[in-house]
Design a protein around this motif. Structure first.
Motif, short mmCIF file in Angstrom:
data_model
loop_
_atom_site.label_atom_id
_atom_site.label_comp_id
_atom_site.label_asym_id
_atom_site.label_seq_id
_atom_site.Cartn_x
_atom_site.Cartn_y
_atom_site.Cartn_z
N GLU A 54 -45.14 1.15 22.41
CA GLU A 54 -46.15 0.21 22.88
C GLU A 54 -45.54 -1.17 23.09
OE1 GLU A 54 -48.88 1.00 19.57
OE2 GLU A 54 -50.28 1.85 21.04
N GLU A 55 -46.31 -2.05 23.76
CA GLU A 55 -45.80 -3.37 24.13
C GLU A 55 -44.47 -3.23 24.87
OE1 GLU A 55 -47.75 -5.81 23.75
OE2 GLU A 55 -49.14 -5.02 22.25
N CYS A 56 -44.40 -2.25 25.72
CA CYS A 56 -43.17 -1.88 26.41
C CYS A 56 -43.47 -1.76 27.90
CB CYS A 56 -42.65 -0.56 25.84
SG CYS A 56 -40.92 -0.22 26.18
N GLU A 57 -43.33 -2.84 28.62
CA GLU A 57 -43.73 -2.87 30.02
C GLU A 57 -42.65 -2.31 30.93
OE1 GLU A 57 -45.54 -5.99 33.34
OE2 GLU A 57 -45.00 -6.70 31.33
N VAL A 58 -43.07 -1.49 31.88
CA VAL A 58 -42.14 -0.93 32.87
C VAL A 58 -41.86 -1.98 33.92
CG1 VAL A 58 -41.89 0.81 34.68
CG2 VAL A 58 -42.85 1.44 32.46
N THR A 59 -40.58 -2.21 34.19
CA THR A 59 -40.17 -3.21 35.18
C THR A 59 -39.59 -2.59 36.44
OG1 THR A 59 -38.01 -3.42 34.11
CG2 THR A 59 -39.75 -4.93 33.39
N GLY A 60 -39.32 -1.30 36.42
CA GLY A 60 -38.75 -0.64 37.59
C GLY A 60 -38.22 0.74 37.25
#
Length: 377
Positions: free
Chosen positions: A178-184
């Motif tokens: 969690e708190e793990c945003e996908v950037t690409g």
């Protein structure tokens, strides 16, 4: 758990992007089948549309929906009682599945509704005023009749997603990040090699995008244009004496949903305003007025909470479920519009059947991405 910096790729058989009810149910089914799964969520699991909705386990007016949605809905409806009991036993969190039926007030297309019910074998009947007010004494006065669907259920969705998260966190084959945003994404030769995140790259054998209203933006990074958009919905919550409202009541497109502790939800709005989740005074007033028209006694009750969420809108409300053309390990499950929680068990099972090479529960053709992507090319 918060997403800590990664020194190396985490490799699971399946990598799921998006920790709403769709992503978590997909993870649960894959883990139940003995597979390793990593689930990435940019915030906290279950805190977007899955938390914000009402929890009615049916489309609001099911006879107004297409056959592909009805098929998913019918399968899911039968699954929820079993799932709720399982999660209560395994986690101690009660999702509060309640099968108390639904009363439809002032339905202007009753012949269509009755024809649909006969076709699909669904219990639906016209009831008189005595029946209506026996079932729901506080309903708006003066109605001569109503439609009654006795088998309809509802679930307390914030508790459902809490229970799903707790179950996944206890499964050794599941990694929650969690708190793990996908950037690409890293891709080559028609294959996703890794998902880049704010903590570094994460790899998985098969990648599944379950990003809800954000699914289109995620896939655009791979030059895939999925026609999914955010559609805002606002709701309010009344604090009421237990038993004031006994079951789901629907009138003029708005509804009230009781909870076991006496809370009553009222919803909802439909707003095209991008990713704005601001809860507005105008919407609050409109929802309050609709709720009081359905149950006048709510006028004396405190509004305890007012919030907004973003539904993943799609052109006709039919979700996109399956492989992404041009990639041999990329899949999507998104675009459920107003019915994400309603359709979640069936839509996730349908995708998992495809991922594991099993006979699918339903014909997959209506949900394939190929036609939708061709129309946006």
């Amino acid at each position: 758990m918060p997403c800590q910096p990664l020194r190396t790729h985490l490799v699971s058989e399946f990598l799921i992007v998006g920790g709403g009810v769709i992503g978590m149910m997909t993870t649960l089914q894959l883990a139940d089948a003995g597979h390793s799964v990593t689930l990435l969520e940019r915030g906290q699991c279950g805190r977007e549309a899955s938390w914000a909705g009402g929890g009615i386990v049916s489309p609001l007016y099911p006879w107004r929906y297409s056959a592909p949605i009805s098929r998913l809905s019918t399968w899911s409806e039968g699954y929820y009682p079993e799932l709720a009991l399982r999660l209560l036993e395994e986690t101690g969190i009660d999702p509060e599945y309640r099968q108390k039926g639904l009363l439809y007030l002032r339905v202007d297309d009753e012949p269509r509704a009755m024809a649909w019910a006969r076709e699909v074998g669904k219990p639906l009947e016209r009831v008189d005023a005595d029946f209506l007010y026996d079932k729901e004494p506080e309903a708006v006065a003066g109605l001569a009749d109503a439609l009654w669907m006795p088998t309809l259920g509802s679930i307390r969705n914030p508790r459902l997603v809490s229970a799903l998260r707790a179950r996944l966190a206890a499964m050794p084959s599941v990694t929650l990040r969690e708190e793990c945003e996908v950037t690409g994404f890293e891709s080559a030769a028609g294959r996703v090699l890794a998902v880049n995140t704010t903590a570094g790259p994460v790899a998985g054998g098969q990648v599944i995008v379950c990003g809800g209203a954000w699914a289109s933006g995620l896939l655009e990074r791979l030059e895939v244009r999925l026609p999914v958009r955010p559609v805002k919905g606002q709701m309010i919550l009344f604090k009421t004496p237990p038993g004031l409202v006994r079951r789901v009541v629907l009138m003029d497109g708005r509804y009230v949903i009781p909870r076991a502790d006496g809370r009553v939800l009222a919803g909802s709005t439909l707003e095209e305003c991008g990713f704005d989740k601001t809860a507005t005074p105008d919407a609050r007033e409109s929802l309050w007025e609709s709720a009081v028209k359905i149950i006048p006694a709510l006028a004396e009750c405190e509004v305890e909470h007012h919030w907004a969420g973003l539904r993943p809108g799609s052109p006709d409300g039919v979700p996109f479920i399956g492989a992404v053309p041009g990639f041999d390990n990329l899949h999507v499950n998104a675009g459920h519009y107003r019915n994400g929680l309603v359709l979640a068990p069936a839509s996730t099972r349908l995708l998992v059947d495809q991922l594991l090479g099993r006979e699918p529960i339903l014909d997959t053709a209506p949900y394939r991405l190929s036609e939708a992507l061709a129309s946006t090319a």
